[in-house]
Design an enzyme around this catalytic site. Structure first.
Site, PDB file in Angstrom:
ATOM      1  N   ASP A 194       0.821  -1.364  -0.089  1.00 23.83           N
ATOM      2  CA  ASP A 194      -0.062   0.087   0.014  1.00 23.83           C
ATOM      3  C   ASP A 194       0.927   1.231   0.256  1.00 23.83           C
ATOM      4  O   ASP A 194       2.022   1.347   0.532  1.00 23.83           O
ATOM      5  CB  ASP A 194      -1.035   0.032   1.219  1.00 23.83           C
ATOM      6  CG  ASP A 194      -1.964   0.866   1.044  1.00 23.83           C
ATOM      7  OD1 ASP A 194      -3.315   0.189   0.881  1.00 23.83           O
ATOM      8  OD2 ASP A 194      -1.763   2.201   1.189  1.00 23.83           O
ATOM      9  N   ILE A 195       0.360   2.177  -0.717  1.00 20.16           N
ATOM     10  CA  ILE A 195       1.240   3.478  -0.859  1.00 20.16           C
ATOM     11  C   ILE A 195       1.361   4.225   0.402  1.00 20.16           C
ATOM     12  O   ILE A 195       2.032   4.976   0.619  1.00 20.16           O
ATOM     13  CB  ILE A 195       0.870   4.335  -2.118  1.00 20.16           C
ATOM     14  CG1 ILE A 195       1.760   5.122  -2.608  1.00 20.16           C
ATOM     15  CG2 ILE A 195      -0.509   5.176  -1.686  1.00 20.16           C
ATOM     16  CD1 ILE A 195       1.508   5.956  -4.056  1.00 20.16           C
ATOM     17  N   ASN A 229     -13.037  -3.407   1.746  1.00 27.48           N
ATOM     18  CA  ASN A 229     -14.083  -2.655   1.962  1.00 27.48           C
ATOM     19  C   ASN A 229     -14.676  -2.488   0.543  1.00 27.48           C
ATOM     20  O   ASN A 229     -14.275  -2.983  -0.363  1.00 27.48           O
ATOM     21  CB  ASN A 229     -13.420  -1.317   2.156  1.00 27.48           C
ATOM     22  CG  ASN A 229     -12.760  -0.927   3.430  1.00 27.48           C
ATOM     23  OD1 ASN A 229     -13.252  -1.478   4.440  1.00 27.48           O
ATOM     24  ND2 ASN A 229     -11.394  -0.553   3.398  1.00 27.48           N
ATOM     25  N   GLU A 234     -12.378   3.322  -1.535  1.00 29.52           N
ATOM     26  CA  GLU A 234     -11.955   4.372  -2.415  1.00 29.52           C
ATOM     27  C   GLU A 234     -11.805   4.000  -3.534  1.00 29.52           C
ATOM     28  O   GLU A 234     -11.976   4.692  -4.614  1.00 29.52           O
ATOM     29  CB  GLU A 234     -10.593   4.873  -1.574  1.00 29.52           C
ATOM     30  CG  GLU A 234     -10.908   5.658  -0.414  1.00 29.52           C
ATOM     31  CD  GLU A 234      -9.623   6.180   0.540  1.00 29.52           C
ATOM     32  OE1 GLU A 234      -8.489   6.170  -0.111  1.00 29.52           O
ATOM     33  OE2 GLU A 234      -9.764   6.272   1.593  1.00 29.52           O
ATOM     34  N   VAL A 235     -11.135   2.830  -3.953  1.00 25.49           N
ATOM     35  CA  VAL A 235     -10.613   2.175  -5.080  1.00 25.49           C
ATOM     36  C   VAL A 235     -11.581   1.187  -5.906  1.00 25.49           C
ATOM     37  O   VAL A 235     -11.722  -0.001  -5.045  1.00 25.49           O
ATOM     38  CB  VAL A 235      -9.059   1.889  -5.066  1.00 25.49           C
ATOM     39  CG1 VAL A 235      -8.737   1.111  -6.322  1.00 25.49           C
ATOM     40  CG2 VAL A 235      -8.208   3.017  -4.901  1.00 25.49           C
ATOM     41  N   HIS A 256      -9.833  -5.345  -3.767  1.00 24.78           N
ATOM     42  CA  HIS A 256      -8.758  -5.553  -2.986  1.00 24.78           C
ATOM     43  C   HIS A 256      -8.885  -6.094  -1.635  1.00 24.78           C
ATOM     44  O   HIS A 256      -9.794  -5.367  -0.821  1.00 24.78           O
ATOM     45  CB  HIS A 256      -7.872  -4.298  -2.847  1.00 24.78           C
ATOM     46  CG  HIS A 256      -8.531  -3.143  -2.480  1.00 24.78           C
ATOM     47  ND1 HIS A 256      -9.396  -2.315  -3.421  1.00 24.78           N
ATOM     48  CD2 HIS A 256      -8.412  -2.420  -1.391  1.00 24.78           C
ATOM     49  CE1 HIS A 256     -10.017  -1.416  -2.737  1.00 24.78           C
ATOM     50  NE2 HIS A 256      -9.586  -1.156  -1.580  1.00 24.78           N
ATOM     51  N   HIS A 290      -6.787  -5.943   1.885  1.00 21.08           N
ATOM     52  CA  HIS A 290      -5.738  -5.220   2.913  1.00 21.08           C
ATOM     53  C   HIS A 290      -5.214  -6.428   3.671  1.00 21.08           C
ATOM     54  O   HIS A 290      -6.124  -6.850   4.402  1.00 21.08           O
ATOM     55  CB  HIS A 290      -6.254  -4.287   3.453  1.00 21.08           C
ATOM     56  CG  HIS A 290      -6.776  -2.913   2.847  1.00 21.08           C
ATOM     57  ND1 HIS A 290      -6.300  -1.771   2.792  1.00 21.08           N
ATOM     58  CD2 HIS A 290      -7.979  -2.771   2.258  1.00 21.08           C
ATOM     59  CE1 HIS A 290      -6.877  -1.019   2.107  1.00 21.08           C
ATOM     60  NE2 HIS A 290      -8.126  -1.500   1.878  1.00 21.08           N
TER      61      HIS A 290
HETATM   62  P1  5GP Z   1     -10.005   1.192  -0.037  1.00 20.02           P
HETATM   63  O1  5GP Z   1     -10.345   2.374   0.919  1.00 20.02           O
HETATM   64  O2  5GP Z   1     -10.591   1.594  -1.355  1.00 20.02           O
HETATM   65  O3  5GP Z   1     -10.256  -0.047   0.817  1.00 20.02           O
HETATM   66  O4  5GP Z   1      -8.426   1.381   0.076  1.00 20.02           O
HETATM   67  C1  5GP Z   1      -7.641   1.811  -1.125  1.00 20.02           C
HETATM   68  C2  5GP Z   1      -6.080   1.673  -0.444  1.00 20.02           C
HETATM   69  O5  5GP Z   1      -5.403   1.805  -1.729  1.00 20.02           O
HETATM   70  C3  5GP Z   1      -5.512   2.819   0.454  1.00 20.02           C
HETATM   71  O6  5GP Z   1      -5.045   1.987   1.365  1.00 20.02           O
HETATM   72  C4  5GP Z   1      -4.542   3.454  -0.356  1.00 20.02           C
HETATM   73  O7  5GP Z   1      -3.519   4.189   0.595  1.00 20.02           O
HETATM   74  C5  5GP Z   1      -4.121   2.563  -1.523  1.00 20.02           C
HETATM   75  N1  5GP Z   1      -3.823   3.372  -2.730  1.00 20.02           N
HETATM   76  C6  5GP Z   1      -4.603   4.477  -3.370  1.00 20.02           C
HETATM   77  N2  5GP Z   1      -3.669   4.865  -4.402  1.00 20.02           N
HETATM   78  C7  5GP Z   1      -2.585   3.673  -4.338  1.00 20.02           C
HETATM   79  C8  5GP Z   1      -1.622   3.755  -5.522  1.00 20.02           C
HETATM   80  O8  5GP Z   1      -1.391   4.421  -6.394  1.00 20.02           O
HETATM   81  N3  5GP Z   1      -0.816   2.844  -5.036  1.00 20.02           N
HETATM   82  C9  5GP Z   1      -0.726   1.859  -4.049  1.00 20.02           C
HETATM   83  N4  5GP Z   1       0.253   0.973  -3.873  1.00 20.02           N
HETATM   84  N5  5GP Z   1      -1.796   2.143  -3.180  1.00 20.02           N
HETATM   85  C10 5GP Z   1      -2.655   2.883  -3.399  1.00 20.02           C
END
Ligand code: 5GP
Length: 122
Positions: free
Chosen positions: A35-36, A93, A101-102, A106, A108
């Site tokens: 994760d970034i 999520n 968010e994405v 995915h 985690h």
């Molecule tokens: P969500 O809230 O969708 O479950 O989590 C999205 C995750 O994607 C977050 O933890 C965020 O830090 C990670 N993320 C967003 N953009 C990028 C990216 O460009 N590269 C990586 N490696 N992680 C990302």
């Protein structure tokens, strides 16, 4: 609920090689990368390569081969990161209430420190 996959999401761009990632594991149907913005010493995201929005979308539509590959990839990441002894948390999520968010499935995988209770009560 019908799902519409947005192929401009950031993980789709990672899969197409349009933006870089810090790969932990790549298999035929799955990719794992750091994760970034890590929220624990170990914070790996595991995604299927196919166009699935969320875990339920994947579980309802993916092939047996994709599902087996994804599940095995998660297991392999746990082994590679050596987190079985200390324990870990997996989170996926989905949607608005899940604060996703994405919009590409995915999981985690978080580990390396005490992670607190699963949810706060707010
Ligand atoms: P969500 O809230 O969708 O479950 O989590 C999205 C995750 O994607 C977050 O933890 C965020 O830090 C990670 N993320 C967003 N953009 C990028 C990216 O460009 N590269 C990586 N490696 N992680 C990302």
């Amino acid at each position: 609920m019908p799902y519409t996959y947005d192929d401009q999401n950031i993980f789709a761009k990672i899969l197409r090689g349009e933006i870089p990632n810090d790969t932990v594991l790549e298999t035929e149907h799955s990719l794992a990368f750091n994760d970034i913005q890590p929220q624990a010493p170990v914070h790996v995201l595991v995604i299927p390569k196919g166009p699935y929005v969320s875990y339920d979308h994947f579980a309802q539509n993916a092939s047996d081969a994709e599902i087996a590959d994804y599940t095995r990839a998660i297991g392999e990441v746990c082994k590679l990161k050596g987190i079985e002894d200390g324990g870990f948390r997996m989170i996926s999520n989905a949607g608005e209430n899940g604060v996703q968010e994405v919009p590409h499935l995915h999981v985690h995988i978080l580990a390396g420190r005490p992670l607190g209770r699963m949810l706060d009560k707010a």
